[in-house]
Structure formats: structure tokens, C-alpha cells
Design a protein around this motif. Structure first.
Motif, PDB file in Angstrom:
ATOM      1  N   GLY A  84       0.812  -1.205   0.000  1.00  0.00           N
ATOM      2  CA  GLY A  84       0.000   0.000   0.000  1.00  0.00           C
ATOM      3  C   GLY A  84       0.851   1.262   0.000  1.00  0.00           C
ATOM      4  N   ALA A  85       0.181   2.376  -0.178  1.00  0.00           N
ATOM      5  CA  ALA A  85       0.835   3.689  -0.098  1.00  0.00           C
ATOM      6  C   ALA A  85      -0.246   4.729   0.155  1.00  0.00           C
ATOM      7  N   GLN A  86       0.120   5.759   0.902  1.00  0.00           N
ATOM      8  CA  GLN A  86      -0.799   6.851   1.198  1.00  0.00           C
ATOM      9  C   GLN A  86      -0.212   8.167   0.710  1.00  0.00           C
ATOM     10  N   VAL A 100       6.836   1.156  -5.076  1.00  0.00           N
ATOM     11  CA  VAL A 100       5.476   0.634  -5.091  1.00  0.00           C
ATOM     12  C   VAL A 100       5.087   0.164  -6.493  1.00  0.00           C
ATOM     13  N   ASN A 104       3.829  -3.597  -7.115  1.00  0.00           N
ATOM     14  CA  ASN A 104       2.424  -3.771  -7.475  1.00  0.00           C
ATOM     15  C   ASN A 104       2.189  -4.015  -8.959  1.00  0.00           C
ATOM     16  N   SER A 132      -7.883  -3.145  -7.697  1.00  0.00           N
ATOM     17  CA  SER A 132      -8.491  -2.469  -6.555  1.00  0.00           C
ATOM     18  C   SER A 132      -9.588  -1.528  -7.012  1.00  0.00           C
ATOM     19  N   ARG A 142      -4.536   8.582  -2.008  1.00  0.00           N
ATOM     20  CA  ARG A 142      -4.124   7.290  -2.561  1.00  0.00           C
ATOM     21  C   ARG A 142      -3.563   7.445  -3.977  1.00  0.00           C
ATOM     22  N   TYR A 145      -0.841   4.623  -4.891  1.00  0.00           N
ATOM     23  CA  TYR A 145      -1.479   3.312  -4.886  1.00  0.00           C
ATOM     24  C   TYR A 145      -2.475   3.191  -6.037  1.00  0.00           C
ATOM     25  N   THR A 148      -0.826   2.611  -9.416  1.00  0.00           N
ATOM     26  CA  THR A 148      -0.361   1.238  -9.642  1.00  0.00           C
ATOM     27  C   THR A 148      -1.527   0.315  -9.956  1.00  0.00           C
ATOM     28  N   LYS A 149      -2.635   0.482  -9.268  1.00  0.00           N
ATOM     29  CA  LYS A 149      -3.763  -0.420  -9.486  1.00  0.00           C
ATOM     30  C   LYS A 149      -4.495  -0.113 -10.791  1.00  0.00           C
TER      31      LYS A 149
END
Length: 251
Positions: A84-86, A100, A104, A132, A142, A145, A148-149
Motif C-alpha cells: 500500500g501507499a498513502q 510501489v 504492485n 483495486s 491514494r 497506490y 499502480t492499481k
């Protein structure tokens, strides 16, 4: 159900959370399953455990080759390993962006690349990537993250097009906020963990977090030979978060 009877499956990030739930479910439905993880020490038989770092191509190739040899082939690959990442685009350093993305996105590429020669020998070949809700809905804090998703979602479509005529199906599952160890660690760092959990639950129309078992069920559906006509599909398991627009309670 025994729809995976005789099939050989590999699950990355399979030592905990969604990956472990998926590995256990595939075994229960008849598959022989190999788990790849940075720390597979908690994995017990009948699962086979292999240490692998998805950011290291040599590590991935060696683990996939060992799993395929021990299982006697590969039919299903579940590309689940991720981190994950914030933060907004201002908050993450270049190094964190690279790290990341490496885990990912490129990690899934490495695993699929190593597995494809084995999958081509299967009559029921399937790859399921874990994407996701962040790929299809704008979530605050996000940016990294989500990027990447979103890339995983696009990669899934491209892979499905590339390999459909080889008999390899490629799909992805898009979980909402799931009750996993990563979310647990995130909540533990919040100023008010109970309030943060309530906020995460409230943004999903079902009013609760998604369970790892529910995501595993979706992955099994996409990977099953019973879904032989399903490829290039993303399956949301998000409590209705992507598609539903409910009125406020009491209105």
C-alpha cells in the motif's frame, strides 16, 4: 465444489490476507497450490511454500520454476502480491513511487512472464490479477497506490488480448477496502482507529469492510474452468462502492 480438481495453482502474496484466503479456498476446491511470499514461514501443508521477492526477477523465476516442477505444471496464477501507499502526488518521493510500482505492477509482470511457458501447456490456463477499487474510483490520499492499481487493470486487458488465442484467460478482481492485515496496520496508525474504521466502512454501501474470503471467492470464480468464456474482465468486490449511489440514510 471440486472444479479445481487436478489443477495446479500458484498464489503470490499467499501467506496472509487475500492471498492466504485464496490459497486455502483453491485447496478446498481440489487444487494443488503453491504459495510465493517474502515470508512463507506461516504456510503449512497441504500448501507448498516458496520464498520469492517479486521485485527480483531471478528470485521470481527460480520460485516459479520450483513450484511448477513440484506441482507438475501450472494451470492457474493468482498475481496478488502488493503493498500500500498513502498520500497525494506531493507526498511520496521518487524512490517510493519506483518501489510501489515495482512491487504492485512490475512484480505481476515478472510472475506472469515466468509462468507463461507453463500455462501454455495447460488446458485450463488462467491468470487473475488483484487490482483495486482504487483503479476505477478516485480515493483521497491514494495517488500512488491508485496509479499502480489502474496500471494493473490496463495490464490485465492487454494481457487478455495478447494471450486469448493461446487459451490463457486473464482477468482481475477489484476489491474495495478489505479487512486485511495491511488495513489493520493502517488503522493502528490513525489518531482515532475506531473513527477511521467507521469512515472506511461507511463509504461502502454495505456499511462494512470486504472480507478476504469474499475476495477469494471472486478470484476462484475467475480462475475456475467453469468460467471458460470469461476473459478481459474486472470483477468488483467492493460492497457496491463503484456502482451504487445511495441517498443518505433517512432521506
Amino acid at each position: 465444489m471440486s472444479d479445481f480438481e487436478g489443477l495446479k495453482a500458484l498464489v503470490t502474496g499467499g501467506a496472509s490476507g487475500i492471498g492466504r484466503a485464496t490459497a486455502d479456498l483453491l485447496v478446498a476446491r481440489g487444487a494443488q497450490v503453491a504459495v510465493l511470499d517474502l515470508d512463507p514461514s506461516s504456510v503449512e501443508k497441504p500448501l507448498l511454500a516458496y520464498r520469492a521477492d517479486v521485485t527480483d526477477d531471478t528470485s521470481v523465476r527460480e520460485a516459479v520454476a520450483a513450484a511448477a516442477a513440484d506441482l507438475g505444471g501450472l494451470d492457474v496464477v493468482v498475481n496478488n502480491a502488493g503493498i500500500g501507499a498513502q498520500g497525494t502526488v506531493e507526498d511520496n518521493t521518487d524512490d517510493e513511487w519506483h518501489r510501489v510500482l515495482d512491487v504492485n505492477l512490475v512484480g505481476m509482470v515478472r510472475v506472469a512472464r515466468a509462468a507463461l511457458p507453463h500455462l501454455r501447456e495447460s488446458a485450463h490456463a488462467a491468470i487473475v490479477n488483484t487490482s483495486s477499487i482504487a483503479a476505477t474510483a478516485g480515493l483521497p490520499q491514494r495517488a500512488l497506490y491508485s496509479a499502480t492499481k489502474g496500471a494493473v487493470y490496463s495490464l490485465t486487458l492487454a494481457m487478455a488480448a495478447d494471450h486469448v488465442r493461446e487459451g490463457i484467460r486473464v482477468n482481475c478482481v477489484n476489491p474495495g477496502t478489505a479487512d486485511t492485515p495491511w488495513i489493520g496496520r493502517l488503522l493502528s496508525k490513525a489518531a482515532d482507529p475506531a473513527a477511521e474504521r467507521a469512515a472506511l466502512e461507511a463509504r461502502q454501501p454495505t456499511g462494512r469492510l470486504v472480507s478476504a474470503d469474499e475476495v477469494a471467492g471472486a478470484i476462484a470464480y475467475l480462475a475456475s474452468p467453469l468460467s471458460g468464456a470469461t476473459t478481459g474482465t474486472s470483477l468488483a468486490v467492493d460492497g457496491g462502492m463503484q456502482g451504487l449511489r445511495l441517498r443518505p440514510v433517512g432521506q
